[in-house]
Design a protein around this motif. Structure first.
Motif, PDB file in Angstrom:
ATOM      1  N   TRP A   2      31.322  32.738  54.122  1.00 52.86           N
ATOM      2  CA  TRP A   2      29.897  33.047  53.880  1.00 52.86           C
ATOM      3  C   TRP A   2      29.822  34.466  53.332  1.00 52.86           C
ATOM      4  N   GLU A   3      29.690  34.583  52.023  1.00 57.54           N
ATOM      5  CA  GLU A   3      29.555  35.882  51.364  1.00 57.54           C
ATOM      6  C   GLU A   3      28.816  35.668  50.052  1.00 57.54           C
ATOM      7  N   TRP A   4      28.737  36.721  49.249  1.00 55.78           N
ATOM      8  CA  TRP A   4      27.958  36.610  48.014  1.00 55.78           C
ATOM      9  C   TRP A   4      28.554  35.651  46.983  1.00 55.78           C
ATOM     10  N   PRO A   5      29.882  35.591  46.766  1.00 57.20           N
ATOM     11  CA  PRO A   5      30.369  34.634  45.769  1.00 57.20           C
ATOM     12  C   PRO A   5      30.032  33.194  46.136  1.00 57.20           C
ATOM     13  N   GLN A   6      30.160  32.891  47.431  1.00 57.50           N
ATOM     14  CA  GLN A   6      29.799  31.553  47.878  1.00 57.50           C
ATOM     15  C   GLN A   6      28.300  31.311  47.685  1.00 57.50           C
ATOM     16  N   SER A  26      36.845  38.298  36.502  1.00 61.55           N
ATOM     17  CA  SER A  26      37.253  39.467  37.282  1.00 61.55           C
ATOM     18  C   SER A  26      36.885  39.275  38.747  1.00 61.55           C
ATOM     19  N   TYR A  27      37.770  39.760  39.588  1.00 60.33           N
ATOM     20  CA  TYR A  27      37.592  39.694  41.048  1.00 60.33           C
ATOM     21  C   TYR A  27      36.414  40.606  41.443  1.00 60.33           C
ATOM     22  N   ASP A  66      38.553  53.439  34.564  1.00 59.09           N
ATOM     23  CA  ASP A  66      39.810  52.697  34.636  1.00 59.09           C
ATOM     24  C   ASP A  66      39.842  51.740  35.826  1.00 59.09           C
ATOM     25  N   TYR A  67      39.102  52.052  36.860  1.00 60.78           N
ATOM     26  CA  TYR A  67      38.984  51.124  37.988  1.00 60.78           C
ATOM     27  C   TYR A  67      38.470  49.765  37.506  1.00 60.78           C
ATOM     28  N   TYR A  68      37.452  49.779  36.658  1.00 64.28           N
ATOM     29  CA  TYR A  68      36.876  48.542  36.135  1.00 64.28           C
ATOM     30  C   TYR A  68      37.855  47.848  35.188  1.00 64.28           C
ATOM     31  N   ARG A  69      38.556  48.637  34.394  1.00 65.06           N
ATOM     32  CA  ARG A  69      39.516  48.060  33.458  1.00 65.06           C
ATOM     33  C   ARG A  69      40.650  47.334  34.181  1.00 65.06           C
ATOM     34  N   ASN A  70      40.953  47.767  35.392  1.00 65.41           N
ATOM     35  CA  ASN A  70      42.132  47.266  36.092  1.00 65.41           C
ATOM     36  C   ASN A  70      41.833  46.233  37.173  1.00 65.41           C
ATOM     37  N   ILE A  71      40.583  45.812  37.300  1.00 73.81           N
ATOM     38  CA  ILE A  71      40.270  44.755  38.265  1.00 73.81           C
ATOM     39  C   ILE A  71      41.031  43.491  37.875  1.00 73.81           C
ATOM     40  N   LYS A  72      41.694  42.880  38.851  1.00 74.22           N
ATOM     41  CA  LYS A  72      42.475  41.675  38.570  1.00 74.22           C
ATOM     42  C   LYS A  72      41.562  40.519  38.178  1.00 74.22           C
ATOM     43  N   GLN A  73      42.133  39.559  37.485  1.00 69.14           N
ATOM     44  CA  GLN A  73      41.399  38.374  37.055  1.00 69.14           C
ATOM     45  C   GLN A  73      41.969  37.146  37.756  1.00 69.14           C
ATOM     46  N   PRO A  79      40.489  32.842  39.174  1.00 67.06           N
ATOM     47  CA  PRO A  79      39.355  31.932  39.349  1.00 67.06           C
ATOM     48  C   PRO A  79      38.528  32.325  40.571  1.00 67.06           C
ATOM     49  N   MET A  80      37.216  32.311  40.422  1.00 67.53           N
ATOM     50  CA  MET A  80      36.302  32.727  41.480  1.00 67.53           C
ATOM     51  C   MET A  80      35.105  31.772  41.526  1.00 67.53           C
ATOM     52  N   PRO A  81      34.457  31.647  42.692  1.00 66.76           N
ATOM     53  CA  PRO A  81      33.294  30.760  42.785  1.00 66.76           C
ATOM     54  C   PRO A  81      32.202  31.092  41.780  1.00 66.76           C
ATOM     55  N   TYR A  82      31.966  32.387  41.540  1.00 68.81           N
ATOM     56  CA  TYR A  82      30.894  32.741  40.611  1.00 68.81           C
ATOM     57  C   TYR A  82      31.281  32.454  39.167  1.00 68.81           C
ATOM     58  N   GLY A  83      32.572  32.448  38.861  1.00 67.69           N
ATOM     59  CA  GLY A  83      32.988  32.020  37.524  1.00 67.69           C
ATOM     60  C   GLY A  83      32.704  30.548  37.322  1.00 67.69           C
ATOM     61  N   GLN A  84      33.069  29.754  38.335  1.00 67.80           N
ATOM     62  CA  GLN A  84      32.796  28.318  38.272  1.00 67.80           C
ATOM     63  C   GLN A  84      31.295  28.040  38.213  1.00 67.80           C
ATOM     64  N   SER A  85      30.531  28.768  39.034  1.00 69.33           N
ATOM     65  CA  SER A  85      29.111  28.455  39.160  1.00 69.33           C
ATOM     66  C   SER A  85      28.309  28.912  37.950  1.00 69.33           C
ATOM     67  N   MET A  86      28.641  30.064  37.395  1.00 65.75           N
ATOM     68  CA  MET A  86      27.919  30.489  36.199  1.00 65.75           C
ATOM     69  C   MET A  86      28.238  29.575  35.012  1.00 65.75           C
ATOM     70  N   ALA A  87      29.478  29.115  34.941  1.00 71.96           N
ATOM     71  CA  ALA A  87      29.816  28.126  33.909  1.00 71.96           C
ATOM     72  C   ALA A  87      29.042  26.830  34.141  1.00 71.96           C
ATOM     73  N   LEU A  88      28.891  26.435  35.404  1.00 68.35           N
ATOM     74  CA  LEU A  88      28.127  25.234  35.739  1.00 68.35           C
ATOM     75  C   LEU A  88      26.678  25.372  35.277  1.00 68.35           C
ATOM     76  N   LEU A  89      26.027  26.490  35.615  1.00 71.03           N
ATOM     77  CA  LEU A  89      24.645  26.701  35.183  1.00 71.03           C
ATOM     78  C   LEU A  89      24.540  26.666  33.668  1.00 71.03           C
ATOM     79  N   LEU A  90      25.530  27.257  33.011  1.00 73.44           N
ATOM     80  CA  LEU A  90      25.526  27.283  31.550  1.00 73.44           C
ATOM     81  C   LEU A  90      25.652  25.877  30.969  1.00 73.44           C
TER      82      LEU A  90
END
Length: 367
Positions: free
Chosen positions: A42-46, A317-318, A327-334, A336-347
């Motif tokens: 139970w968190e924001w990505p979910q 991005s995680y 550089d912190y933003y440039r180096n965030i690992k990539q 699969p994430m729930p919000y990646g799946q869900s935003m693609a779903l909405l799209l």
């Protein structure tokens, strides 16, 4: 990766996106307080994923999706809910819809309890902004663009359920305070965050996903809240200026860089999907000029290239904090994430509506 996908294939893609969202597991040791990859937490990505699933159910009437959502909430509630903060508030938006639909007094009591915390106990910054407090970190004096999606949409939604204008007014105030301090007046884009302690924007990051919470969130906020015309006009002019800047910064692939104005940062899919969803929906509803449809469709094609045959969205991005180093933003690992799946779903659902409109207009022309 797919090179192109016809409109008639959206249903198959949607099924795969949903399946993969439900079955995501971390491939590394997460260091966050609550896991943000698996849908078992139970968190924001979910929460973002749940709202996408509910939106899909609402559009299609697929009762199996609704039943899965009810089972998800019942299980999490039985396990015990986490502490209340901006990010853990996100699943409550979907619960508010299920509370209304099922008539569950328990669901409604939880919604009332959590929104009361926002209104009466959640820490505030100067000018009454919702401090971006998260699990194990109070982020004193900070406002983030994430907050509008994670918490403020829920506040507005509770105004509908409780028929209380106080909640609408609070949601309006939060949009105004966040826009006041996060808008880059030169571009119309939004900084990731602001602190009233020292009064600065940290790295001045024009972070893609943070911006996309506004693009995707506003079109849904306008569906939720009965806003005065002057308010909605103000919010939409902010959207138009943001999208105007996005159209200039869009990569030839259709995607956007994780730092929007830094071409040396990687292209990021979850933000690109959210931008495409918000733009295409805004055009369909008449909030944005027809000329912006091409921007959304180009982004749609770019996102489709990032979905593999199994339905996994790549190039996401995680979870990303607010930092003082680009550089912190440039180096965030990539990964699969729930919000990646869900935003693609909405799209994909929005793209299906566009195709339905195209077919309808074609039939009218022929007749």
């Amino acid at each position: 990766m797919k090179k192109s996908v016809a409109f008639e294939h959206y249903a198959d893609i949607i099924t795969k996106l949903i399946y993969q969202m439900k079955h995501l597991k971390p491939t590394f040791q997460e260091s966050v307080a609550i896991g943000i990859v698996s849908m078992d937490n139970w968190e924001w990505p979910q929460g973002v994923g749940l709202f996408a699933l509910y939106s899909y159910y609402r559009d299609t009437g697929n009762l199996a999706i609704r039943d899965d959502l009810i089972q998800w909430f019942d299980k999490r509630i039985a396990e015990g809910l986490p502490e209340k903060n901006v990010n853990t508030m996100c699943p409550m938006l979907t619960l508010s819809y299920l509370a209304e639909e099922t008539g569950s007094a328990h669901y409604m009591d939880l919604c009332k309890e959590w929104v009361t915390y926002v209104m009466e106990e959640m820490p505030r910054t100067d000018e009454g902004g919702l401090q971006h407090i998260v699990t194990r970190n109070r982020n004193e004096g900070q406002i983030w663009d994430d907050t509008l999606y994670m918490t403020v949409l829920f506040v507005a939604r509770m105004g509908v359920l409780l028929q209380d204008d106080t909640y609408f007014q609070e949601s309006i105030r939060q949009f105004f305070v966040h826009l006041k301090y996060l808008t880059d007046v030169k571009t119309g884009l939004f900084y990731h965050g602001w602190t009233f302690i020292g009064c600065h924007h940290y790295a001045e990051a024009l972070w893609a996903r943070g911006n996309s919470w506004y693009t995707a969130g506003l079109v849904d906020y306008l569906d939720i809240a009965p806003l005065p015309t002057g308010v909605s006009q103000f919010l939409l002019t902010s959207l138009e200026r943001q999208v105007r800047a996005l159209s200039r910064l869009q990569h030839e692939s259709g995607l956007w860089h994780t730092l929007l104005d830094k071409p040396d940062s990687y292209l990021e899919t979850s933000a690109s999907a959210a931008f495409a969803y918000g733009i295409l929906k805004a055009v369909r509803k008449g909030f944005l000029a027809e000329a912006y449809r091409a921007v959304g469709l180009k982004a749609l094609e770019g996102v489709l290239h990032k979905i593999d045959e199994a339905g996994i969205v790549h190039g996401v991005s995680y979870g990303t904090g607010l930092k003082g180093d680009l550089d912190y933003y440039r180096n965030i690992k990539q990964c699969p994430m729930p919000y990646g799946q869900s935003m693609a779903l909405l799209l994909m659902v929005e793209a299906s509506k566009l195709e339905d409109d195209r077919v309808t207009k074609s039939k009218m022309t022929l007749s």
